[in-house]
Scaffold this motif. Sequence first.
Motif, PDB file in Angstrom:
ATOM      1  N   ALA A  97       0.915  -1.492   0.154  1.00  0.00           N
ATOM      2  CA  ALA A  97       0.011   0.107  -0.423  1.00  0.00           C
ATOM      3  C   ALA A  97       1.080   1.011  -0.443  1.00  0.00           C
ATOM      4  O   ALA A  97       1.695   1.001   0.906  1.00  0.00           O
ATOM      5  CB  ALA A  97      -1.371  -0.036   1.482  1.00  0.00           C
ATOM      6  N   GLY A  98       0.588   1.782  -0.845  1.00  0.00           N
ATOM      7  CA  GLY A  98       1.687   3.049  -0.644  1.00  0.00           C
ATOM      8  C   GLY A  98       3.297   3.219  -1.996  1.00  0.00           C
ATOM      9  O   GLY A  98       3.838   3.490  -1.725  1.00  0.00           O
ATOM     10  N   GLY A  99       2.616   2.095  -3.032  1.00  0.00           N
ATOM     11  CA  GLY A  99       3.908   1.300  -3.007  1.00  0.00           C
ATOM     12  C   GLY A  99       4.263   1.478  -4.600  1.00  0.00           C
ATOM     13  O   GLY A  99       4.985   1.823  -5.670  1.00  0.00           O
ATOM     14  N   ALA A 100       3.637   3.531  -4.979  1.00  0.00           N
ATOM     15  CA  ALA A 100       4.196   4.246  -6.216  1.00  0.00           C
ATOM     16  C   ALA A 100       5.779   4.335  -6.762  1.00  0.00           C
ATOM     17  O   ALA A 100       6.099   4.599  -7.247  1.00  0.00           O
ATOM     18  CB  ALA A 100       2.860   4.738  -6.955  1.00  0.00           C
ATOM     19  N   LYS A 101       5.701   4.971  -4.560  1.00  0.00           N
ATOM     20  CA  LYS A 101       7.315   6.202  -5.057  1.00  0.00           C
ATOM     21  C   LYS A 101       7.768   6.329  -3.733  1.00  0.00           C
ATOM     22  O   LYS A 101       7.453   5.583  -2.479  1.00  0.00           O
ATOM     23  CB  LYS A 101       6.446   7.382  -5.835  1.00  0.00           C
ATOM     24  CG  LYS A 101       5.373   8.245  -4.591  1.00  0.00           C
ATOM     25  CD  LYS A 101       4.649   9.660  -4.847  1.00  0.00           C
ATOM     26  CE  LYS A 101       3.935   9.818  -3.998  1.00  0.00           C
ATOM     27  NZ  LYS A 101       3.511  11.416  -4.212  1.00  0.00           N
ATOM     28  N   ASN A 102       8.976   6.797  -3.587  1.00  0.00           N
ATOM     29  CA  ASN A 102       9.309   7.008  -1.990  1.00  0.00           C
ATOM     30  C   ASN A 102       9.919   5.963  -1.917  1.00  0.00           C
ATOM     31  O   ASN A 102      10.365   4.957  -2.339  1.00  0.00           O
ATOM     32  CB  ASN A 102       8.263   7.779  -1.307  1.00  0.00           C
ATOM     33  CG  ASN A 102       8.951   9.189  -2.442  1.00  0.00           C
ATOM     34  OD1 ASN A 102       9.272  10.182  -3.218  1.00  0.00           O
ATOM     35  ND2 ASN A 102       7.400  10.323  -1.671  1.00  0.00           N
TER      36      ASN A 102
ATOM     37  N   ASN B 194      -2.323   5.944  -4.703  1.00  0.00           N
ATOM     38  CA  ASN B 194      -4.028   6.106  -3.885  1.00  0.00           C
ATOM     39  C   ASN B 194      -4.747   7.176  -4.617  1.00  0.00           C
ATOM     40  O   ASN B 194      -5.793   6.920  -4.335  1.00  0.00           O
ATOM     41  CB  ASN B 194      -3.285   7.613  -3.240  1.00  0.00           C
ATOM     42  CG  ASN B 194      -4.688   8.399  -2.381  1.00  0.00           C
ATOM     43  OD1 ASN B 194      -5.578   8.024  -1.499  1.00  0.00           O
ATOM     44  ND2 ASN B 194      -4.864   9.654  -2.475  1.00  0.00           N
ATOM     45  N   SER B 195      -4.163   7.647  -5.737  1.00  0.00           N
ATOM     46  CA  SER B 195      -5.230   8.629  -7.192  1.00  0.00           C
ATOM     47  C   SER B 195      -4.752   8.987  -8.344  1.00  0.00           C
ATOM     48  O   SER B 195      -3.479   8.081  -8.286  1.00  0.00           O
ATOM     49  CB  SER B 195      -5.135  10.136  -6.493  1.00  0.00           C
ATOM     50  OG  SER B 195      -4.315  10.860  -6.638  1.00  0.00           O
ATOM     51  N   ALA B 196      -5.171   9.786  -9.022  1.00  0.00           N
ATOM     52  CA  ALA B 196      -4.549   9.930 -10.278  1.00  0.00           C
ATOM     53  C   ALA B 196      -2.901  10.333 -10.370  1.00  0.00           C
ATOM     54  O   ALA B 196      -2.405  10.665 -11.230  1.00  0.00           O
ATOM     55  CB  ALA B 196      -5.163  10.840 -11.171  1.00  0.00           C
TER      56      ALA B 196
ATOM     57  N   ASN C  29       2.083  -2.205   4.566  1.00  0.00           N
ATOM     58  CA  ASN C  29       1.761  -0.689   4.239  1.00  0.00           C
ATOM     59  C   ASN C  29       2.182   0.962   4.539  1.00  0.00           C
ATOM     60  O   ASN C  29       2.732   1.171   6.076  1.00  0.00           O
ATOM     61  CB  ASN C  29       0.350  -0.491   5.448  1.00  0.00           C
ATOM     62  CG  ASN C  29      -0.092   0.475   5.390  1.00  0.00           C
ATOM     63  OD1 ASN C  29      -1.053   1.208   4.682  1.00  0.00           O
ATOM     64  ND2 ASN C  29      -0.678   0.698   6.292  1.00  0.00           N
ATOM     65  N   THR C  30       2.388   1.434   3.271  1.00  0.00           N
ATOM     66  CA  THR C  30       3.483   2.722   3.674  1.00  0.00           C
ATOM     67  C   THR C  30       2.539   3.746   3.771  1.00  0.00           C
ATOM     68  O   THR C  30       2.893   4.862   3.346  1.00  0.00           O
ATOM     69  CB  THR C  30       4.595   2.630   2.959  1.00  0.00           C
ATOM     70  OG1 THR C  30       4.112   3.251   0.915  1.00  0.00           O
ATOM     71  CG2 THR C  30       5.805   1.993   2.999  1.00  0.00           C
ATOM     72  N   VAL C  31       1.225   3.766   3.841  1.00  0.00           N
ATOM     73  CA  VAL C  31       1.280   4.910   3.514  1.00  0.00           C
ATOM     74  C   VAL C  31       0.581   5.665   4.434  1.00  0.00           C
ATOM     75  O   VAL C  31       0.966   5.299   5.971  1.00  0.00           O
ATOM     76  CB  VAL C  31      -1.100   4.093   3.570  1.00  0.00           C
ATOM     77  CG1 VAL C  31      -2.068   5.893   3.242  1.00  0.00           C
ATOM     78  CG2 VAL C  31      -0.820   3.578   1.439  1.00  0.00           C
ATOM     79  N   GLY C  32       0.490   7.138   4.097  1.00  0.00           N
ATOM     80  CA  GLY C  32       0.647   7.928   5.463  1.00  0.00           C
ATOM     81  C   GLY C  32       0.414   9.496   5.356  1.00  0.00           C
ATOM     82  O   GLY C  32       1.069   9.382   3.810  1.00  0.00           O
TER      83      GLY C  32
ATOM     84  N   ALA D 248      -4.340   2.112   8.823  1.00  0.00           N
ATOM     85  CA  ALA D 248      -3.385   1.365   9.526  1.00  0.00           C
ATOM     86  C   ALA D 248      -4.522   0.120  10.439  1.00  0.00           C
ATOM     87  O   ALA D 248      -4.282  -1.102   9.826  1.00  0.00           O
ATOM     88  CB  ALA D 248      -2.837   1.672  10.176  1.00  0.00           C
ATOM     89  N   PHE D 249      -5.287   0.550  11.259  1.00  0.00           N
ATOM     90  CA  PHE D 249      -5.902  -0.642  11.118  1.00  0.00           C
ATOM     91  C   PHE D 249      -6.680  -1.661  10.524  1.00  0.00           C
ATOM     92  O   PHE D 249      -6.418  -2.940  10.541  1.00  0.00           O
ATOM     93  CB  PHE D 249      -7.434  -0.378  12.345  1.00  0.00           C
ATOM     94  CG  PHE D 249      -8.275  -0.714  13.087  1.00  0.00           C
ATOM     95  CD1 PHE D 249      -8.151  -1.367  14.192  1.00  0.00           C
ATOM     96  CD2 PHE D 249      -9.496  -2.255  12.471  1.00  0.00           C
ATOM     97  CE1 PHE D 249      -8.666  -2.129  14.667  1.00  0.00           C
ATOM     98  CE2 PHE D 249     -10.169  -2.599  12.961  1.00  0.00           C
ATOM     99  CZ  PHE D 249      -9.556  -2.905  14.196  1.00  0.00           C
TER     100      PHE D 249
END
Length: 257
Positions: free
Chosen positions: A14-19, A41-43, A95-98, A124-125
């Motif tokens: 999750a959040g695997g697109a960049k950084n 997350n989005s376009a 999960n790297t989303v933040g 995250a939950f």
Amino acid sequence: MSRNSIQGKVALIAGGAKNLGGLIARDLAERGAKAVVIHYNSAASQAEAEATAAAVQKAGAKAVTLQGDLTSAAAVAKLFADAVAAVGRPDIAINTVGKVLKKPFADISEAEFDEMDAVNNKAAFFFLKEAGQHVNDNGKVCTLVTSLLGAFTPFYASYAGTKAPVEHYTRAAAKEFGARGISVTAVGPGPMDTPFFYGQEGADAQAYHKSAAALSPSSKTGLTDIEDVVPFIRHLVSDGWWITGQTILINGGYTTK
């Protein structure tokens, strides 16, 4: 397949697109993962997700990109369902989303708090909940938190505060999933040399953070480099499976528990 190996495994990021997320995706593919699901997350981050997917494919793994705003339980459930439909049940879920917000208590609106809570805490939950239902036995689950969980600092109440619950979720999930051989960890990097950091900090704060870690003089930027975090995550989702229920701060001595 060995429980300690990345070879032949399926990973969902999750959040695997960049950084950091993008580098993790590339690294797992280079280490022999069979397939990597790259969530974005989005376009606005679609092009970066597709570039990461191309790099994953070049490394020899199947790549799938899936879009979704993970601030609802339904969206997280859909992400896992779509991933399973595309490449099978994951062996590794990261999960790297933040989201970061640097503001004094007095200036944080209810809407801002709700958004921070949804991105950092709620997502995250439910990621951990779905991982517990979909990750294969002997799988690995890891969530990105922050080294500010070990800091005594102003202005990050909504950021560190909404990441803090993930420490307990990690412990609880480790106990509940452990019977199936699933390890669950959280990783808290220090301030990282990415746009995620520079968007929040002025020049004076940047200078402070670049000098605050014990190892800052030995770092090319003074900050935590994503290249220094990835090997720890790789270890936790392979040979380091015996580590579970822990929050590990990777920051060059920026903070400690």
